[in-house]
Design a protein around this motif. Structure first.
Motif, PDB file in Angstrom:
ATOM      1  N   SER A  17      86.555  72.865  72.897  1.00  0.00           N
ATOM      2  CA  SER A  17      85.967  71.287  72.862  1.00  0.00           C
ATOM      3  C   SER A  17      87.439  70.512  73.035  1.00  0.00           C
ATOM      4  CB  SER A  17      85.480  71.142  71.380  1.00  0.00           C
ATOM      5  OG  SER A  17      84.237  71.992  71.042  1.00  0.00           O
ATOM      6  N   LEU A  18      86.845  69.183  73.457  1.00  0.00           N
ATOM      7  CA  LEU A  18      87.715  68.273  73.462  1.00  0.00           C
ATOM      8  C   LEU A  18      86.978  66.967  73.365  1.00  0.00           C
ATOM      9  CD1 LEU A  18      89.971  68.912  76.713  1.00  0.00           C
ATOM     10  CD2 LEU A  18      90.812  68.748  74.427  1.00  0.00           C
ATOM     11  N   ARG A  19      87.826  65.771  73.043  1.00  0.00           N
ATOM     12  CA  ARG A  19      86.934  64.532  72.953  1.00  0.00           C
ATOM     13  C   ARG A  19      87.774  63.565  73.779  1.00  0.00           C
ATOM     14  NH1 ARG A  19      85.389  60.293  67.899  1.00  0.00           N
ATOM     15  NH2 ARG A  19      87.744  60.070  68.175  1.00  0.00           N
ATOM     16  N   LEU A  20      87.121  62.976  74.626  1.00  0.00           N
ATOM     17  CA  LEU A  20      87.883  61.868  75.378  1.00  0.00           C
ATOM     18  C   LEU A  20      87.337  60.735  75.057  1.00  0.00           C
ATOM     19  CD1 LEU A  20      87.056  63.018  78.999  1.00  0.00           C
ATOM     20  CD2 LEU A  20      88.936  63.818  77.632  1.00  0.00           C
ATOM     21  N   SER A  21      88.485  59.710  75.083  1.00  0.00           N
ATOM     22  CA  SER A  21      88.460  58.202  74.346  1.00  0.00           C
ATOM     23  C   SER A  21      88.581  57.409  75.806  1.00  0.00           C
ATOM     24  CB  SER A  21      89.330  58.011  73.398  1.00  0.00           C
ATOM     25  OG  SER A  21      89.084  58.625  72.329  1.00  0.00           O
ATOM     26  N   CYS A  22      87.914  56.365  75.838  1.00  0.00           N
ATOM     27  CA  CYS A  22      88.211  55.277  76.807  1.00  0.00           C
ATOM     28  C   CYS A  22      88.048  53.802  75.996  1.00  0.00           C
ATOM     29  CB  CYS A  22      87.162  55.277  77.687  1.00  0.00           C
ATOM     30  SG  CYS A  22      87.198  53.763  79.073  1.00  0.00           S
ATOM     31  N   ALA A  23      89.486  53.241  76.027  1.00  0.00           N
ATOM     32  CA  ALA A  23      89.762  52.178  75.385  1.00  0.00           C
ATOM     33  C   ALA A  23      89.385  50.972  76.527  1.00  0.00           C
ATOM     34  CB  ALA A  23      91.137  52.001  74.732  1.00  0.00           C
ATOM     35  N   ALA A  24      88.714  49.970  75.938  1.00  0.00           N
ATOM     36  CA  ALA A  24      88.308  48.793  77.153  1.00  0.00           C
ATOM     37  C   ALA A  24      89.002  47.503  76.577  1.00  0.00           C
ATOM     38  CB  ALA A  24      86.938  48.774  77.190  1.00  0.00           C
ATOM     39  N   SER A  25      89.483  46.608  77.302  1.00  0.00           N
ATOM     40  CA  SER A  25      89.951  45.306  77.115  1.00  0.00           C
ATOM     41  C   SER A  25      88.648  44.196  77.092  1.00  0.00           C
ATOM     42  CB  SER A  25      90.915  45.020  77.866  1.00  0.00           C
ATOM     43  OG  SER A  25      90.515  44.829  79.356  1.00  0.00           O
ATOM     44  N   GLY A  26      88.904  43.188  76.418  1.00  0.00           N
ATOM     45  CA  GLY A  26      87.701  42.162  76.636  1.00  0.00           C
ATOM     46  C   GLY A  26      86.768  42.208  75.278  1.00  0.00           C
ATOM     47  N   ARG A  27      86.145  40.891  75.615  1.00  0.00           N
ATOM     48  CA  ARG A  27      85.405  40.741  74.135  1.00  0.00           C
ATOM     49  C   ARG A  27      83.748  41.137  74.270  1.00  0.00           C
ATOM     50  NH1 ARG A  27      87.485  34.766  72.323  1.00  0.00           N
ATOM     51  NH2 ARG A  27      89.910  35.332  71.824  1.00  0.00           N
ATOM     52  N   THR A  28      83.480  41.577  75.699  1.00  0.00           N
ATOM     53  CA  THR A  28      82.167  41.524  75.911  1.00  0.00           C
ATOM     54  C   THR A  28      81.930  43.084  76.360  1.00  0.00           C
ATOM     55  OG1 THR A  28      82.770  41.063  78.216  1.00  0.00           O
ATOM     56  CG2 THR A  28      81.972  39.445  76.803  1.00  0.00           C
ATOM     57  N   PHE A  29      82.611  43.854  75.548  1.00  0.00           N
ATOM     58  CA  PHE A  29      82.435  45.539  75.857  1.00  0.00           C
ATOM     59  C   PHE A  29      80.783  46.108  75.752  1.00  0.00           C
ATOM     60  CE2 PHE A  29      83.543  49.834  76.090  1.00  0.00           C
ATOM     61  CZ  PHE A  29      82.852  50.518  75.021  1.00  0.00           C
ATOM     62  N   GLY A  30      80.398  45.305  74.663  1.00  0.00           N
ATOM     63  CA  GLY A  30      79.012  45.776  74.287  1.00  0.00           C
ATOM     64  C   GLY A  30      77.976  45.440  75.515  1.00  0.00           C
ATOM     65  N   SER A  31      78.284  44.385  76.381  1.00  0.00           N
ATOM     66  CA  SER A  31      77.492  43.977  77.253  1.00  0.00           C
ATOM     67  C   SER A  31      77.555  44.904  78.660  1.00  0.00           C
ATOM     68  CB  SER A  31      77.710  42.628  77.533  1.00  0.00           C
ATOM     69  OG  SER A  31      78.934  42.505  78.213  1.00  0.00           O
ATOM     70  N   TYR A  32      78.354  45.909  78.677  1.00  0.00           N
ATOM     71  CA  TYR A  32      78.755  46.636  79.714  1.00  0.00           C
ATOM     72  C   TYR A  32      77.841  48.133  79.786  1.00  0.00           C
ATOM     73  CZ  TYR A  32      82.296  43.635  81.665  1.00  0.00           C
ATOM     74  OH  TYR A  32      82.947  42.454  82.344  1.00  0.00           O
ATOM     75  N   ALA A  33      77.283  48.652  80.982  1.00  0.00           N
ATOM     76  CA  ALA A  33      76.967  50.142  80.912  1.00  0.00           C
ATOM     77  C   ALA A  33      78.117  50.680  81.055  1.00  0.00           C
ATOM     78  CB  ALA A  33      75.818  50.230  81.862  1.00  0.00           C
TER      79      ALA A  33
END
Length: 123
Positions: A17-33
């Motif tokens: 198993s592995l878990r990938l992470s993706c860190a996003a900048s910005g304040r509107t992350f929740g609005s993105y698919a």
């Protein structure tokens, strides 16, 4: 605009198993698919999984259903991909991507991309 940085790739034996992470900048992350894609050498980039928080909906490629789980923590601006029961055929560079609106399943639908993280599954 959003900037994406993946992490968590590596070398793992088949069945692991592995878990990938993706860190996003910005304040509107929740609005993105958000989506996870992968590209193996000599092959086209393909969808792995995608999720939309605002519009709802989650998509998985048939090849990963039951093995991979996409999730997101909007408070941490982070997207995850939990990968279980890994197979050599899962070996690829994995990318996270973002788009406004509903879930998309093709690379051309996504405007923002990370640099990718290598996942190698040995037999």
């Amino acid at each position: 605009q959003v900037q994406l940085v993946e992490s968590g790739g590596g070398l793992v034996q088949a069945g692991g198993s592995l878990r990938l992470s993706c860190a996003a900048s910005g304040r509107t992350f929740g609005s993105y698919a958000m989506g996870w894609f992968r590209q193996a050498p000599g092959k086209e980039r393909e969808i792995v999984a995608a999720n939309s928080y605002i519009r709802g909906g989650t998509y998985y490629a048939d090849s990963v259903k039951g093995r991979f789980t996409i999730s997101r923590d909007n408070a941490k601006n982070t997207l995850y991909l939990q990968m279980n029961s890994l197979k050599p055929g899962d070996t690829a560079v994995y990318y996270c991507a973002a788009r406004r609106g509903a879930v998309g399943t093709t690379p051309g639908e996504y405007a923002y991309w990370g640099q990718g993280t290598q996942v190698t599954v040995s037999s």
